[in-house]
Motif scaffolding. Structure first.
Motif, PDB file in Angstrom:
ATOM      1  N   SER A 136       0.853  -1.190   0.000  1.00 46.26           N
ATOM      2  CA  SER A 136       0.000   0.000   0.000  1.00 46.26           C
ATOM      3  C   SER A 136       0.887   1.238   0.000  1.00 46.26           C
ATOM      4  O   SER A 136       1.999   1.228   0.536  1.00 46.26           O
ATOM      5  CB  SER A 136      -0.934   0.014   1.209  1.00 46.26           C
ATOM      6  OG  SER A 136      -0.208   0.092   2.420  1.00 46.26           O
ATOM      7  N   GLU A 173      -8.261   3.626  -1.474  1.00 44.78           N
ATOM      8  CA  GLU A 173      -9.020   4.083  -0.315  1.00 44.78           C
ATOM      9  C   GLU A 173      -8.869   5.591  -0.200  1.00 44.78           C
ATOM     10  O   GLU A 173      -7.756   6.119  -0.276  1.00 44.78           O
ATOM     11  CB  GLU A 173      -8.517   3.430   0.977  1.00 44.78           C
ATOM     12  CG  GLU A 173      -8.784   1.940   1.066  1.00 44.78           C
ATOM     13  CD  GLU A 173      -8.306   1.358   2.384  1.00 44.78           C
ATOM     14  OE1 GLU A 173      -7.709   2.103   3.191  1.00 44.78           O
ATOM     15  OE2 GLU A 173      -8.532   0.148   2.611  1.00 44.78           O
ATOM     16  N   SER A 175      -9.790   8.799   2.272  1.00 47.25           N
ATOM     17  CA  SER A 175     -10.260   9.260   3.580  1.00 47.25           C
ATOM     18  C   SER A 175     -11.051  10.549   3.404  1.00 47.25           C
ATOM     19  O   SER A 175     -10.537  11.544   2.885  1.00 47.25           O
ATOM     20  CB  SER A 175      -9.070   9.494   4.524  1.00 47.25           C
ATOM     21  OG  SER A 175      -8.387   8.285   4.774  1.00 47.25           O
ATOM     22  N   THR A 181     -14.648   6.668   5.036  1.00 48.55           N
ATOM     23  CA  THR A 181     -13.648   6.182   4.083  1.00 48.55           C
ATOM     24  C   THR A 181     -14.361   5.532   2.906  1.00 48.55           C
ATOM     25  O   THR A 181     -15.171   4.612   3.080  1.00 48.55           O
ATOM     26  CB  THR A 181     -12.706   5.151   4.728  1.00 48.55           C
ATOM     27  OG1 THR A 181     -12.015   5.755   5.825  1.00 48.55           O
ATOM     28  CG2 THR A 181     -11.675   4.660   3.711  1.00 48.55           C
ATOM     29  N   ALA A 183     -13.906   3.325  -0.512  1.00 50.05           N
ATOM     30  CA  ALA A 183     -12.915   2.396  -1.048  1.00 50.05           C
ATOM     31  C   ALA A 183     -13.486   1.615  -2.218  1.00 50.05           C
ATOM     32  O   ALA A 183     -14.702   1.386  -2.307  1.00 50.05           O
ATOM     33  CB  ALA A 183     -12.446   1.430   0.039  1.00 50.05           C
ATOM     34  N   ARG A 185     -12.258  -1.896  -4.827  1.00 54.10           N
ATOM     35  CA  ARG A 185     -11.285  -2.934  -5.124  1.00 54.10           C
ATOM     36  C   ARG A 185     -11.764  -3.777  -6.293  1.00 54.10           C
ATOM     37  O   ARG A 185     -12.965  -3.968  -6.480  1.00 54.10           O
ATOM     38  CB  ARG A 185     -11.042  -3.830  -3.902  1.00 54.10           C
ATOM     39  CG  ARG A 185     -10.195  -3.183  -2.822  1.00 54.10           C
ATOM     40  CD  ARG A 185     -10.020  -4.123  -1.625  1.00 54.10           C
ATOM     41  NE  ARG A 185      -9.075  -3.616  -0.642  1.00 54.10           N
ATOM     42  CZ  ARG A 185      -9.320  -2.685   0.248  1.00 54.10           C
ATOM     43  NH1 ARG A 185     -10.521  -2.136   0.289  1.00 54.10           N
ATOM     44  NH2 ARG A 185      -8.402  -2.282   1.102  1.00 54.10           N
ATOM     45  N   THR A 219     -19.625  -0.537   7.956  1.00 59.60           N
ATOM     46  CA  THR A 219     -19.317  -0.517   6.530  1.00 59.60           C
ATOM     47  C   THR A 219     -20.494  -1.032   5.728  1.00 59.60           C
ATOM     48  O   THR A 219     -21.111  -2.037   6.093  1.00 59.60           O
ATOM     49  CB  THR A 219     -18.081  -1.390   6.225  1.00 59.60           C
ATOM     50  OG1 THR A 219     -16.979  -0.956   7.029  1.00 59.60           O
ATOM     51  CG2 THR A 219     -17.702  -1.296   4.761  1.00 59.60           C
TER      52      THR A 219
END
Length: 251
Positions: A136, A173, A175, A181, A183, A185, A219
């Motif tokens: 990362s 990701e 912020s 947050t 994100a 993928r 989440t």
């Protein structure tokens, strides 16, 4: 062997909550930091595929890291696989975390086990092992913190004795204000023996929004794969697009 009526994940969650009351998770004299994360979730997805037949999951994770960067950990969850007696998954993790030129690296291995599972005639072993590399990088000089992520996993004999398996994933990701947050993928799984595994090679992706409050993280996300119903492990409904929500706490 754990009883089928008490999933290993629920047991791990109980340990997590009990340990949380002690409040001692940094053993400075030994150079160790311990993190415990219980989670409740509307589903358990692994690379976009439900491991619980679209049902809720109770999970627990423990991570023990030394100041050298070496770590060990474990993950537990309830599972349900069609036509098997598998009811729980317990994974063991070990590796080394470090930073190089601003890039955070995590190099290790994961053993996936299913205590109590018995593979009779016509069924293959569910247990398998992967080598994993993750990286990362936080992009500098942006208005908000942005982290770019990547991962590669390799198994010499993937689940269901399906031969060599490779998985690659990338993500980002962002912020946001007020402890949110955002994100996203995307990943791709290759399997050597697709007929034995139960599906073609496939892609998966997700977009999530997380909100941190106190020691909790809530989440919500959207998850999908490119597998059609007919390609999904005997035409099961475990590869389809879905919304998902989960709540976790880190001690």
């Amino acid at each position: 062997m754990r009883t089928k009526t008490v999933p290993a994940a629920a047991f791990a969650l109980g340990l997590s909550l009990a340990a949380g009351t002690a409040g001692a998770f940094e053993l400075e004299s030994a150079g160790l930091t311990i993190g415990i994360t219980p989670t409740v979730s509307s589903d358990y997805l692994f690379r976009g595929v439900s491991q619980t037949q679209n049902r809720p999951a109770v999970q627990g994770t423990i991570d023990i890291q030394h100041t050298s960067g070496l770590y060990v950990g474990a993950f537990a969850s309830n599972v349900t696989f069609l036509n098997t007696n598998a009811r729980q998954e317990i994974d063991a993790l070990a590796g080394w975390r470090t930073s190089l030129y601003g890039v955070s690296l995590d190099l290790g291995g994961i053993a996936y086990t299913y205590p109590g599972y018995q593979n009779g005639p016509g069924f293959y072993d569910l247990q398998y092992f992967e080598l994993a590399a993750k990286a990362s990088y936080e992009v500098p000089s942006l208005p908000v913190p942005v982290k770019v992520l990547g991962a590669v996993n390799y198994s010499p004999n993937y689940q269901a004795e399906s031969g060599t398996g490779f998985y690659v994933e990338g993500g980002v990701e962002v912020s946001l204000p007020y402890d949110f947050t955002l994100a996203g993928r995307a990943g791709y799984q290759w399997i050597q023996n697709n007929a034995r595994w139960g599906s073609p090679d496939f892609a998966n992706w997700n977009v999530t929004l997380a909100y941190k409050f106190s020691d909790f993280v809530l989440t919500a996300g959207y998850y999908d794969t490119n597998l059609s119903r007919g390609e999904c492990f005997g035409a099961q409904k475990i590869c389809e697009a879905r919304a998902m929500v989960f709540l976790s706490r880190t001690f």
